[in-house]
Design an enzyme around this catalytic site. Structure first.
Site, short mmCIF file in Angstrom:
data_model
loop_
_atom_site.label_atom_id
_atom_site.label_comp_id
_atom_site.label_asym_id
_atom_site.label_seq_id
_atom_site.Cartn_x
_atom_site.Cartn_y
_atom_site.Cartn_z
CG PHE A 70 6.98 -3.39 3.60
CD1 PHE A 70 7.61 -4.21 3.92
CD2 PHE A 70 5.60 -2.84 4.04
CE1 PHE A 70 7.11 -4.84 5.22
CE2 PHE A 70 4.89 -3.80 5.06
CZ PHE A 70 5.89 -4.78 5.71
CG ASP A 98 0.84 -1.53 -1.20
OD1 ASP A 98 0.21 -0.56 -0.63
OD2 ASP A 98 1.60 -2.48 -0.60
CE LYS A 100 1.35 1.29 7.47
NZ LYS A 100 1.99 0.32 6.39
C1 LIG Z 1 1.96 -1.00 5.92
C2 LIG Z 1 2.17 -1.48 4.68
C3 LIG Z 1 1.88 -2.88 4.08
C4 LIG Z 1 1.23 -3.88 5.07
O1 LIG Z 1 0.00 -3.49 5.66
P1 LIG Z 1 -0.19 -4.34 7.25
O2 LIG Z 1 -1.48 -3.87 7.57
O3 LIG Z 1 0.89 -4.36 8.05
O4 LIG Z 1 -0.26 -5.78 6.55
C5 LIG Z 1 1.70 -2.93 2.97
N1 LIG Z 1 2.29 -2.46 1.69
C6 LIG Z 1 2.62 -0.90 2.24
C7 LIG Z 1 2.80 0.03 1.18
C8 LIG Z 1 2.53 -0.44 3.66
O5 LIG Z 1 3.06 0.58 3.83
#
Ligand SMILES: *Cc1c(COP(=O)(O)O)cnc(C)c1O
Length: 404
Positions: free
Chosen positions: A137, A222, A251
């Site tokens: 994700f 990420d 986050k």
């Molecule tokens: C939450 C998340 C995102 C997206 O972040 P947003 O601030 O909602 O755009 C991308 N990568 C990972 C691993 C996430 O947990």
């Protein structure tokens, strides 16, 4: 009776979320209160965002003082909080430079653009493909959605962006077979969050790093969910004795103020010069003042260590729970990014916990995810375990009665 707020929201707000029926008004530490004054123990933390807990005094003070002084000037000028946060991030990571933005998706957009620009600057503009993982994700914008290996998230938005390939997570042979002269970068979460709290198998991330080194491919981590102390280290890559070339954060970076960042090694970061990438709001004095307070708290009080201890305790208690409840198939995760894979749909469990005053989250249908503030106490973990014990007992008893 649904409250006035719920009625209004359900009429006027885009219906993109299935919300739990509770209107939250106040928080402190790991506790949230609803509009009737009822307290809830929070094991969601705004989806791994409020790592220092709600209304942390140092963050509240930093935001209040900065809001009264200066909120935004754009990146045409310098501001001190932004420089301070960039310096702290660089001093405490593999990276040499930081690009600030406003969300996780934007941080990943910046990483994808930087990887392409890096090879373009080297005269190798055919090398633009990114290999990402199944069940990953990376966000909801067009590029990050195109990098997300989940059919249900991409569905209805075709054509997605070209240039992304997918391989299974934890499959080094599959990755090796996919890399070629057009691959600019490998993009992955060190622990997959939304995909089901899936940990890398022993040696996998080290092997990915080695493969990237051999082929001159960039490695992008990420760490939007795993970063900022969540796994028991400031950044999850520190567990594995390797470093990425690019890392994305968001986050928990400002404990709830919207903020993202992309970090890179100098040699890679160089590909971004004036005018190559930009954002109006990125790294405003307001959010960076909050983030500066967050980082200082994390570092001065060794919050990652606090998380490591609480996470180890919680993991053990979840294992004990698994012994008692056969409908728990697996306990997964690291630090305070933990998951319980159930043999049944997880939603009823979440609703029953809510009724008892406990907030938890479920993903992928059958996985309970626990991402409490990193300052959660042993007593709070015990209360959560007792609640789960009761709810799972009731659930199985209820199913048996229904069958008879
Ligand atoms: C939450 C998340 C995102 C997206 O972040 P947003 O601030 O909602 O755009 C991308 N990568 C990972 C691993 C996430 O947990």
């Amino acid at each position: 009776m649904p409250s006035e707020t719920i009625k209004k929201a359900d009429v006027f707000i885009a219906a993109t979320y299935k919300r739990l029926p509770v209107v939250l008004t106040r928080g402190e530490g790991c506790t949230l209160w609803d509009e009737s004054g009822r307290a809830y123990l929070d094991f969601v933390a705004g989806i791994a965002v409020c790592n220092l807990g709600h209304a942390h005094p140092a963050v509240t003070l930093a935001v209040a003082e900065q809001a009264a002084r200066l909120v935004h000037v754009s990146n045409l000028f310098y501001t001190q909080p932004q420089a301070d946060v960039a310096a702290l991030l660089v001093e405490n990571s593999f990276a040499d430079r930081v690009f600030f933005c406003n969300s996780g998706a934007e941080a990943n957009e910046a990483a994808i653009k930087l990887a392409r620009k890096y090879f373009y600057e080297k005269g190798d503009s055919d090398r633009f493909r990114i290999v990402a993982m199944d069940k990953s994700f990376h966000g909801r914008t067009m590029a990050t959605l195109s990098a997300t290996g989940q059919e249900k998230i991409r569905k209805g938005f075709d054509p997605v962006l070209g240039g992304f390939d997918f391989v299974p997570f934890n499959d080094i042979t599959g990755l090796k077979a996919k890399l070629d002269y057009r691959t600019a970068a490998v993009l992955l979460e060190p622990i997959q969050g939304e995909g089901g709290v899936r940990c890398p198998s022993a040696g996998y991330l080290e092997a990915v790093r080695a493969l990237c080194n051999e082929t001159g491919t960039l490695l992008i981590f990420d760490e939007i969910q795993t970063g900022m102390g969540r796994t028991g280290r400031l950044f999850a890559y520190e567990h594995f004795g390797i470093e990425p070339d690019i890392m994305t954060l968001a986050k928990a970076l400002a404990n709830g103020l919207p903020m993202g960042a992309m970090l890179a090694r100098e040699q890679v970061a160089e590909a971004f010069g004036p005018g190559s990438h930009a954002t109006t709001f990125g790294g405003t004095p307001l959010v960076t003042a909050a983030s500066h307070a967050v980082l200082r708290q994390m570092l001065e009080n060794d919050i990652p260590e606090t998380c490591r201890k609480a996470g180890a305790y919680f993991f053990d208690r979840l294992l004990q729970l698994k012994e008692r409840h056969p409908i728990i198939e697996e306990v997964r995760g690291l630090g305070l990014l933990l998951g319980l894979k159930l043999a049944v749909d997880a939603e009823p469990v979440v609703l029953k916990c809510l009724e008892r005053g406990f907030l938890i989250n479920w993903i992928q249908g059958d996985i309970l995810r626990f991402v409490p503030p990193l300052i959660v106490t042993i007593q709070e973990i015990d209360r959560m375990i007792d609640c789960l014990d009761d709810v799972l007992t009731d659930l199985v008893r209820g199913e048996r009665t229904a069958v008879q």
